[in-house]
Structure formats: C-alpha cells, structure tokens
Design an enzyme around this catalytic site. Structure first.
Site, short mmCIF file in Angstrom:
data_model
loop_
_atom_site.label_atom_id
_atom_site.label_comp_id
_atom_site.label_asym_id
_atom_site.label_seq_id
_atom_site.Cartn_x
_atom_site.Cartn_y
_atom_site.Cartn_z
N GLU A 1 -29.05 -23.04 -29.57
CA GLU A 1 -30.24 -22.48 -30.21
C GLU A 1 -29.84 -21.68 -31.46
O GLU A 1 -30.44 -21.83 -32.53
CB GLU A 1 -30.97 -21.61 -29.17
CG GLU A 1 -32.10 -20.75 -29.70
CD GLU A 1 -32.66 -19.83 -28.58
OE1 GLU A 1 -32.99 -20.33 -27.50
OE2 GLU A 1 -32.75 -18.60 -28.81
N SER B 1 -35.82 -21.43 -19.84
CA SER B 1 -36.03 -21.36 -21.28
C SER B 1 -37.45 -21.76 -21.66
O SER B 1 -38.07 -22.59 -21.01
CB SER B 1 -35.06 -22.30 -22.02
OG SER B 1 -35.32 -22.24 -23.41
N LYS C 1 -27.57 -22.56 -19.32
CA LYS C 1 -28.56 -21.82 -20.12
C LYS C 1 -27.88 -21.06 -21.26
O LYS C 1 -28.40 -20.99 -22.38
CB LYS C 1 -29.35 -20.84 -19.23
CG LYS C 1 -30.29 -19.91 -20.00
CD LYS C 1 -31.38 -20.70 -20.70
CE LYS C 1 -32.30 -20.01 -21.67
NZ LYS C 1 -32.33 -18.65 -21.94
N HIS D 1 -27.17 -23.50 -23.90
CA HIS D 1 -28.46 -23.77 -24.55
C HIS D 1 -28.71 -22.73 -25.64
O HIS D 1 -29.09 -23.05 -26.76
CB HIS D 1 -29.59 -23.75 -23.51
CG HIS D 1 -30.97 -23.66 -24.12
ND1 HIS D 1 -31.49 -22.47 -24.60
CD2 HIS D 1 -31.91 -24.59 -24.36
CE1 HIS D 1 -32.70 -22.68 -25.10
NE2 HIS D 1 -32.98 -23.98 -24.97
N ASN D 2 -28.50 -21.47 -25.30
CA ASN D 2 -28.76 -20.42 -26.29
C ASN D 2 -27.77 -20.47 -27.45
O ASN D 2 -28.14 -20.20 -28.59
CB ASN D 2 -28.75 -19.04 -25.62
CG ASN D 2 -30.05 -18.77 -24.89
OD1 ASN D 2 -30.73 -19.70 -24.47
ND2 ASN D 2 -30.41 -17.51 -24.74
#
Ligand code: 6PG
Length: 478
Positions: free
Chosen positions: A190, A128, A183, A186-187
């Site tokens: 986000e 990222s 990940k 994480h998105n």
C-alpha cells in the site's frame, strides 16, 4: 448463550465489524470497556440485526454460544494483551479469541502460543478496507489453527468483500501469525503503491506542467485501463477536490509531510531480517520520513537544481503516456517484492502460504484492491512454484514493453530535479535481477582483501582466499 460471535472494543472499526456481522444475520454480542458506547451502538443501529449488549466481561462471555468466538478490536500492543488477560480466564477449552487489530505478527505468534497452552485458539486476523470495508465487506486475512478456521471461516466468508467473480475475500492464510504477516505486507505494498502514484503526480505537475484537475482527469483515464484500482480512483478524487476556504486545489493547501502509523515500517524491518530486497517499499517508507524532516528541508531549500523547463502541450501528452508505463512497470516490481516477502515469511515460519490465494483475497475490500491482482492470482494459479512475478510470461512481456518509456521518465525526472525514488528503485531492481553479472563479485573481492572473508569461484566448488598482503596466491579455505 445465543450469540454466534462477539465483538469487544467498539471504536469505529469494532462497531462497523459488529454491524456487518449483524446485517448478515448473525446474533452479535457487543461489549466495550465504557458501557455507554455499547448502549449507543444498540440504540443507533439495533434495527440492523440482533445485538446482545453486554455490560461486563462475564455477561459478554455468557452471551456467546460455544465454542465461543470473541473478536477483540482494540489498539494493537498493550491494550490487546490487557483485553486477552481479562477474557482468557473466563473462557473454556476450544473457545476462539480473534484479534482483528493491526498487530505485529510476532506478538500474534506469542499470544497464539500462550493461549494454545491453555487450550484456547487465538486467531490473528488482518482486516483491510478501513471503516467502510469493515461495514460493507473487508478483505480478511486470518491466521491461527486450521481447526479454528473451520468454526470461524463460514462467518468471515459472509461478511467479507466479494471479488468480481463472487468469491469471498477471505482465506485461511496459514498458522499462528501468518494472517497478520500478510496484512503487514499488504500495508507495505500500500505504501509503495501510494508513493508511485505520488511520483507520477509530481512528474505530471512539474515536467508536464499539468494542473491538479488535469492530473485528476489523467488518473480517471488510467483507471479505465490496466491500472484500474481503488488507490488510482481515490487519487483522482483527492486531486479534483478544491479547498472551500481558499478556492485553491486541496492538494496545494495540505502540509506536505506524510505520516505513518508503522505497519509499512514493520514490513521493511522484517524484510531486512529475512534478507528480502523490498527496495520499493523501503523507498516509500523513507519518502514519508524524509517529507517529515521540515528542518532539513528548510536548510536545503537554497541548494542548486536544474532550471525549470516544462514540456509543451503535445510533448506533455506523450510524456503522460510514458508516465503510465513507468507507473505500471514499477507497480509490477512492488508486487514482485511484496510477494517475495510473503513467500520468504512463509518459508521461514513454516506457514505454507499460497501466494495465489493471497492475491485472490486482495482483489476486493482492501486498500490495494485492483484489477491487477486477478492477474497475479492467475499467474500463481498457473504456476504455483513461480520464482518471482517477473518470471511470469505476461508480466515479463509487459514490463519489457514498458521499459523504454520507464527509463525515459526516470531520465526526465533526473534532468528536471524531480525525486522519483520509487520508480528508480523499481528499475534498479529490474535491471539488477536481469543482469548477467553483478558487481557483487567486486564486493566479495573487497571483503576478502580487507577482512579475509573468502569468496566462491565461478569455475570450481569450495571457498577461497587470496593472500592480498603477500604474494597474492590463492588458498582454498574449505
Ligand atoms: C487498511 C489500511 C489500514 C490503515 C493503515 C495504514 O488496510 O485498511 O492499510 O490498516 O490505513 O493503518 O496507515 P498509515 O499510513 O498511518 O501507516
């Protein structure tokens, strides 16, 4: 071969990652399907370090020292499988293939399994930080075997972003697909962060009557406090930007339809499968999707809403302070939900992910980087078995102190017709978790009524059914 690492796929992410390795002193073999890109990279950036340009897959593999470490930076999906098919036959036992794309973790699990049978390590790595991050230091989330991390870890530590305390933002997240799973979450976070910020903006614009420039100033101010984060920082930049062609605020000339490449959607799909309530992330995905339904919006435009009633200047400043509280409280909930998903995934796939270590590597380099993440790290470090971030004393106290303002903001939004799905979902989650009794008891009663689905009792073990169509006596069903 002499290259310690190779990168194939030299679009902007791959190119920048290769340069990052080279700038950190590693000899980097570079390869691209069209050789012109490989030559261009070496011509343009050759003086940054030692590159070995390879024209063919065979040359590329031959350029690598053993065990070979080969990073694939191509489009997630079929392109990744095609490149693996191309290179795997050229590799030997113990070599490591690294996939740095935004792959779906289930694909990563499959690829890891298939390659493991051939003696090749496959490491799915979440990266990222966008183009800049890839070049100057991303946050890196590798999965795969612990053995492969021994050979790969030291290289990744060199190129990763460094947290404020100097620690590299990379850790071995867990086996097989753990890195890509984290990940993905994480998105999802986000998306939720971006949606909450967007709602704060919308409220300041509509209810407080602030201009984009004034809101930029407000965000800059918030960025010096507990909301200190990359996304708040760039939000101020975007809001302060003026469109050169029209002289209008940039945010007023951009089409208001948000797009997505799909990683946030995956987070929600998987959360549904795992039974994890990530309502804030889901609302963020739905908000983007709703914005894109231009025809539905057009057809609804004439529906009735409340009369506009912006606040006076003094009240507006007080309201802005309340919005900060609502934003912070909702953010705590988003991260609570995201970390719940990380832990649920870890349990389901037997990954043994350390949530504190995940928070630690998100402190720098990645899109959600924020001062806040160091506090999450501290919470998990102090109590690794924390059932939820909301059970951390500090977060619990903070959200408790924010709750009055948080509610007031949602009331104001409802009164003035401003949609705040993120703020509302977060508050509903908070109130539901705190509730002494939930109406789920009633839901169970309904299920038992129409489908004899049975229920459990608060005062006795076992499961029961009421004879709703008969004398309504209760029978024990097990
Ligand atoms: C990152 C970003 C990056 C990208 C995503 C989200 O961590 O560097 O999350 O992966 O920006 O693809 O993009 P969408 O909004 O298009 O889904």
């Amino acid at each position: 071969g002499t290259a310690q690492i190779g990168v194939t796929g030299l679009a902007v992410m791959g190119r920048n990652l290769a340069r990052n390795f080279a700038r950190n002193g590693f000899t980097v073999a570079v390869h691209n399907r069209t050789a012109a890109k490989t030559r261009a990279l070496v011509e343009e950036f050759g003086e940054e370090g030692t590159f070995v340009a390879a024209e063919s897959p065979e040359d590329f593999v031959a350029a690598l020292e053993r065990p070979r470490r080969l990073v694939i930076m191509v489009k997630a999906g079929e392109a990744t499988d095609a490149v693996i098919q191309e290179f795997a036959p050229l590799l030997e036992k113990g070599d490591v293939i690294i996939d740095g794309g935004n792959a779906h973790f289930e694909d990563t699990r499959r690829r890891e399994r298939e390659l493991r049978e051939r003696g090749i390590h496959f490491v799915g790595v979440g990266i990222s930080g966008g183009e800049e991050g890839a070049l100057h230091g991303p946050s890196i989330m590798p999965g795969g075997s612990a053995e492969s991390y021994e050979s790969l870890g030291p290289l990744l530590e060199r190129i990763a972003a460094k947290a404020p305390d100097g620690t590299p933002c990379v850790t071995h997240v867990g086996p097989d697909g753990a890195g890509h799973f984290v990940k993905m979450v994480h998105n999802g976070i986000e998306y939720a962060d971006m949606q909450l910020i967007a709602e704060a903006y919308h409220l300041l614009r509509t209810v407080a009557g602030y201009s984009p420039e004034k809101i930029a100033e407000t965000f800059r101010d918030w960025n010096t406090g507990r909301l200190d984060s990359y996304l708040i920082e760039i939000t101020a930049e975007v809001l302060a930007h003026v469109d050169a062609a029209t002289g209008k605020p940039f945010v007023d000339v951009v089409e208001d339809e948000a797009e997505q490449k799909g990683t946030g959607r995956w987070t929600v799909q998987i959360a549904l499968d795992l039974g994890v309530p990530v309502s804030g992330i889901a609302e963020a995905v739905f908000a983007r999707s709703l914005s894109g339904h231009a025809e539905l919006r057009e057809a609804a435009r004439s529906l009735t809403g409340p009369a506009a009633n912006p606040l006076g200047e003094k009240e507006a400043a007080a309201f802005a302070a309340q919005v900060e509280q609502a934003l912070y409280a909702s953010k705590i909930v988003s991260y609570t939900q995201g970390f719940h998903q990380v832990q649920a995934g870890s349990q389901n796939y037997d990954w043994d992910v350390d949530p504190g270590a995940v928070a630690a590597i998100w402190r720098a380099g990645c899109i959600i980087r924020a001062a806040f993440l160091d506090r999450i790290r501290a919470a998990y470090d102090a109590q690794p078995e924390l059932p939820s971030l909301l059970s951390d004393k500090r977060f619990g106290d903070e959200i408790g102190a924010a709750q009055d303002d948080w509610r007031a903001v949602i009331v104001a939004a409802a009164r003035q017709g401003v949609p705040v799905p993120g703020f509302s979902a977060a508050l509903a989650y908070y109130d539901a978790l705190r509730a002494e009794r939930l109406p789920a008891a009633l839901t169970q009663g309904q299920r038992d009524f129409f489908g004899a689905h049975t229920y459990r009792r608060t005062d006795r073990e076992g499961s029961f059914h009421t004879l709703w169509g008969g004398d309504r006596s209760e029978v024990s069903t097990g």
